[in-house]
Write a protein that holds these residues in place. Structure first.
Motif, mmCIF file in Angstrom:
data_model
loop_
_atom_site.group_PDB
_atom_site.id
_atom_site.type_symbol
_atom_site.label_atom_id
_atom_site.label_comp_id
_atom_site.label_asym_id
_atom_site.label_seq_id
_atom_site.Cartn_x
_atom_site.Cartn_y
_atom_site.Cartn_z
ATOM 1 N N ALA A 108 -55.721 45.539 -10.352
ATOM 2 C CA ALA A 108 -55.927 44.331 -11.132
ATOM 3 C C ALA A 108 -54.663 43.491 -10.977
ATOM 4 O O ALA A 108 -53.564 44.041 -10.837
ATOM 5 N N THR A 109 -54.789 42.187 -11.006
ATOM 6 C CA THR A 109 -53.620 41.322 -10.844
ATOM 7 C C THR A 109 -52.584 41.634 -11.928
ATOM 8 O O THR A 109 -52.883 41.558 -13.118
ATOM 9 N N GLY A 110 -51.394 42.047 -11.484
ATOM 10 C CA GLY A 110 -50.334 42.405 -12.421
ATOM 11 C C GLY A 110 -50.531 43.762 -13.081
ATOM 12 O O GLY A 110 -49.774 44.134 -13.971
ATOM 13 N N GLY A 111 -51.534 44.504 -12.653
ATOM 14 C CA GLY A 111 -51.839 45.797 -13.252
ATOM 15 C C GLY A 111 -51.821 46.910 -12.237
ATOM 16 O O GLY A 111 -51.033 46.912 -11.305
ATOM 17 N N GLU A 112 -52.736 47.834 -12.413
ATOM 18 C CA GLU A 112 -52.788 48.989 -11.529
ATOM 19 C C GLU A 112 -54.210 49.254 -11.063
ATOM 20 O O GLU A 112 -55.165 48.690 -11.599
ATOM 21 N N SER A 113 -54.318 50.114 -10.078
ATOM 22 C CA SER A 113 -55.616 50.535 -9.558
ATOM 23 C C SER A 113 -55.996 51.859 -10.195
ATOM 24 O O SER A 113 -55.179 52.512 -10.857
ATOM 25 N N SER A 114 -57.211 52.269 -9.944
ATOM 26 C CA SER A 114 -57.652 53.576 -10.416
ATOM 27 C C SER A 114 -56.827 54.682 -9.757
ATOM 28 O O SER A 114 -56.507 55.690 -10.392
ATOM 29 N N VAL A 115 -56.453 54.488 -8.500
ATOM 30 C CA VAL A 115 -55.610 55.464 -7.799
ATOM 31 C C VAL A 115 -54.260 55.590 -8.494
ATOM 32 O O VAL A 115 -53.731 56.695 -8.655
ATOM 33 N N THR A 142 -57.027 61.227 -25.131
ATOM 34 C CA THR A 142 -56.792 60.241 -24.085
ATOM 35 C C THR A 142 -57.956 59.258 -23.963
ATOM 36 O O THR A 142 -58.688 59.032 -24.922
ATOM 37 N N HIS A 143 -58.150 58.730 -22.775
ATOM 38 C CA HIS A 143 -59.056 57.611 -22.517
ATOM 39 C C HIS A 143 -60.108 57.969 -21.470
ATOM 40 O O HIS A 143 -59.963 58.930 -20.719
ATOM 41 N N GLY A 144 -61.130 57.125 -21.404
ATOM 42 C CA GLY A 144 -62.231 57.347 -20.473
ATOM 43 C C GLY A 144 -61.800 57.453 -19.025
ATOM 44 O O GLY A 144 -62.312 58.282 -18.273
ATOM 45 N N GLY A 145 -60.854 56.609 -18.607
ATOM 46 C CA GLY A 145 -60.395 56.654 -17.216
ATOM 47 C C GLY A 145 -59.794 57.994 -16.845
ATOM 48 O O GLY A 145 -60.044 58.530 -15.759
ATOM 49 N N ILE A 146 -59.029 58.574 -17.748
ATOM 50 C CA ILE A 146 -58.420 59.891 -17.498
ATOM 51 C C ILE A 146 -59.511 60.960 -17.428
ATOM 52 O O ILE A 146 -59.483 61.838 -16.555
ATOM 53 N N LEU A 147 -60.511 60.888 -18.314
ATOM 54 C CA LEU A 147 -61.614 61.846 -18.270
ATOM 55 C C LEU A 147 -62.356 61.757 -16.943
ATOM 56 O O LEU A 147 -62.736 62.782 -16.366
ATOM 57 N N ILE A 148 -62.558 60.544 -16.455
ATOM 58 C CA ILE A 148 -63.250 60.368 -15.172
ATOM 59 C C ILE A 148 -62.468 61.044 -14.054
ATOM 60 O O ILE A 148 -63.030 61.787 -13.237
ATOM 61 N N HIS A 149 -61.158 60.819 -14.003
ATOM 62 C CA HIS A 149 -60.346 61.458 -12.955
ATOM 63 C C HIS A 149 -60.425 62.979 -13.064
ATOM 64 O O HIS A 149 -60.540 63.672 -12.050
ATOM 65 N N ALA A 150 -60.367 63.500 -14.274
ATOM 66 C CA ALA A 150 -60.440 64.953 -14.459
ATOM 67 C C ALA A 150 -61.766 65.515 -13.964
ATOM 68 O O ALA A 150 -61.803 66.564 -13.312
ATOM 69 N N LEU A 151 -62.857 64.816 -14.249
ATOM 70 C CA LEU A 151 -64.174 65.285 -13.794
ATOM 71 C C LEU A 151 -64.273 65.257 -12.272
ATOM 72 O O LEU A 151 -64.878 66.152 -11.662
ATOM 73 N N VAL A 152 -63.687 64.271 -11.645
ATOM 74 C CA VAL A 152 -63.693 64.202 -10.178
ATOM 75 C C VAL A 152 -62.818 65.315 -9.605
ATOM 76 O O VAL A 152 -63.217 66.014 -8.669
ATOM 77 N N MET A 153 -61.650 65.505 -10.194
ATOM 78 C CA MET A 153 -60.694 66.472 -9.660
ATOM 79 C C MET A 153 -61.108 67.924 -9.893
ATOM 80 O O MET A 153 -60.890 68.771 -9.028
ATOM 81 N N PHE A 154 -61.708 68.230 -11.050
ATOM 82 C CA PHE A 154 -61.936 69.626 -11.416
ATOM 83 C C PHE A 154 -63.394 70.032 -11.585
ATOM 84 O O PHE A 154 -63.689 71.212 -11.651
ATOM 85 N N ALA A 155 -64.298 69.069 -11.684
ATOM 86 C CA ALA A 155 -65.704 69.418 -11.885
ATOM 87 C C ALA A 155 -66.563 69.043 -10.674
ATOM 88 O O ALA A 155 -67.777 69.142 -10.737
ATOM 89 N N HIS A 166 -70.531 57.434 -17.563
ATOM 90 C CA HIS A 166 -69.186 57.385 -18.151
ATOM 91 C C HIS A 166 -69.114 58.226 -19.430
ATOM 92 O O HIS A 166 -70.002 58.126 -20.278
ATOM 93 N N PRO A 167 -68.077 59.064 -19.568
ATOM 94 C CA PRO A 167 -67.950 59.860 -20.797
ATOM 95 C C PRO A 167 -67.925 58.947 -22.030
ATOM 96 O O PRO A 167 -67.150 57.990 -22.078
ATOM 97 N N PRO A 168 -68.756 59.208 -23.004
ATOM 98 C CA PRO A 168 -68.838 58.329 -24.184
ATOM 99 C C PRO A 168 -67.613 58.461 -25.085
ATOM 100 O O PRO A 168 -66.841 59.423 -24.980
ATOM 101 N N TYR A 169 -67.468 57.508 -25.990
ATOM 102 C CA TYR A 169 -66.417 57.601 -27.003
ATOM 103 C C TYR A 169 -66.595 58.923 -27.752
ATOM 104 O O TYR A 169 -67.718 59.335 -28.062
ATOM 105 N N GLY A 170 -65.491 59.600 -28.003
ATOM 106 C CA GLY A 170 -65.546 60.869 -28.718
ATOM 107 C C GLY A 170 -65.929 62.052 -27.853
ATOM 108 O O GLY A 170 -66.085 63.164 -28.359
ATOM 109 N N ALA A 171 -66.040 61.838 -26.541
ATOM 110 C CA ALA A 171 -66.407 62.932 -25.627
ATOM 111 C C ALA A 171 -65.329 64.004 -25.633
ATOM 112 O O ALA A 171 -64.128 63.714 -25.759
ATOM 113 N N ILE A 172 -65.758 65.256 -25.474
ATOM 114 C CA ILE A 172 -64.850 66.385 -25.321
ATOM 115 C C ILE A 172 -65.253 67.084 -24.041
ATOM 116 O O ILE A 172 -66.393 67.510 -23.889
#
Length: 177
Positions: A108-115, A142-155, A166-172
């Motif tokens: 994102a302009t002035g921000g970061e990528s998912s990577v 934490t946040h949805g983006g971190i959960l997504i990375h974890a699911l890709v990396m470990f699941a 996308h993992p919903p709010y309050g997802a465990i």
């Protein structure tokens, strides 16, 4: 090591707004949502508890009885830079289309990528593995983006599939790493 990732509850932000690392509040249903999360966490005994420094994660951690989690900024949501707190359909930045075409690699302009966010999370995990015993159970608020990375990396999930459900709010999410 057992890693238990907990996504914050719903936020008081209109749909379609990039709120990423903005420190936004939770909705008026926080107590009800948080009570549900706390109930689902009741069977766990955590050796370590970590949290993103953003108030939506800290608020949930405290509600669940973890008043002093270890705060780690690497657990924050993606930084949308100049797009923070703007509606996607109101962003006039020509780079927005580049980001839509490749949101994994384009910043994102002035921000970061998912990577970039994934690298932060990987750095956190590297340090965690160096400090924790393999038989520990670790909570991460934490946040949805971190959960997504974890699911890709470990699941074994793909980004495409994980983003579609996308993992919903309050997802465990419990993962063995």
């Amino acid at each position: 090591m057992k890693l238990v990732l907990i996504r914050h509850t719903s936020v008081a932000v209109p749909k379609g707004v990039c709120y990423g690392q903005s420190d936004v509040d939770t909705t008026e249903t926080f107590a009800e949502e948080a009570a549900d999360v706390k109930k689902r966490l009741a069977g766990y005994s955590f050796d370590r508890v970590y949290a993103s420094p953003l108030s939506r994660c800290m608020k949930l951690a405290r509600f669940c009885g973890y008043d002093r989690p270890t705060v780690d900024p690497r657990l924050m949501e993606i930084n949308f830079g100049e797009w923070e707190m703007k509606r996607f359909d109101e962003i006039s930045d020509p780079r927005l289309q580049e980001w839509f075409d490749d949101y994994i690699n384009v910043r994102a302009t002035g921000g970061e990528s998912s990577v970039d966010q994934r690298r932060r999370f990987e750095s956190f995990l590297h340090d965690l593995k160096a400090e924790a015993d393999e038989d520990e159970t670790v909570a991460v608020f934490t946040h949805g983006g971190i959960l997504i990375h974890a699911l890709v990396m470990f699941a074994g999930q793909s980004y495409k599939d994980t983003l579609a459900s996308h993992p919903p709010y309050g997802a465990i999410i419990e993962l063995d790493i």
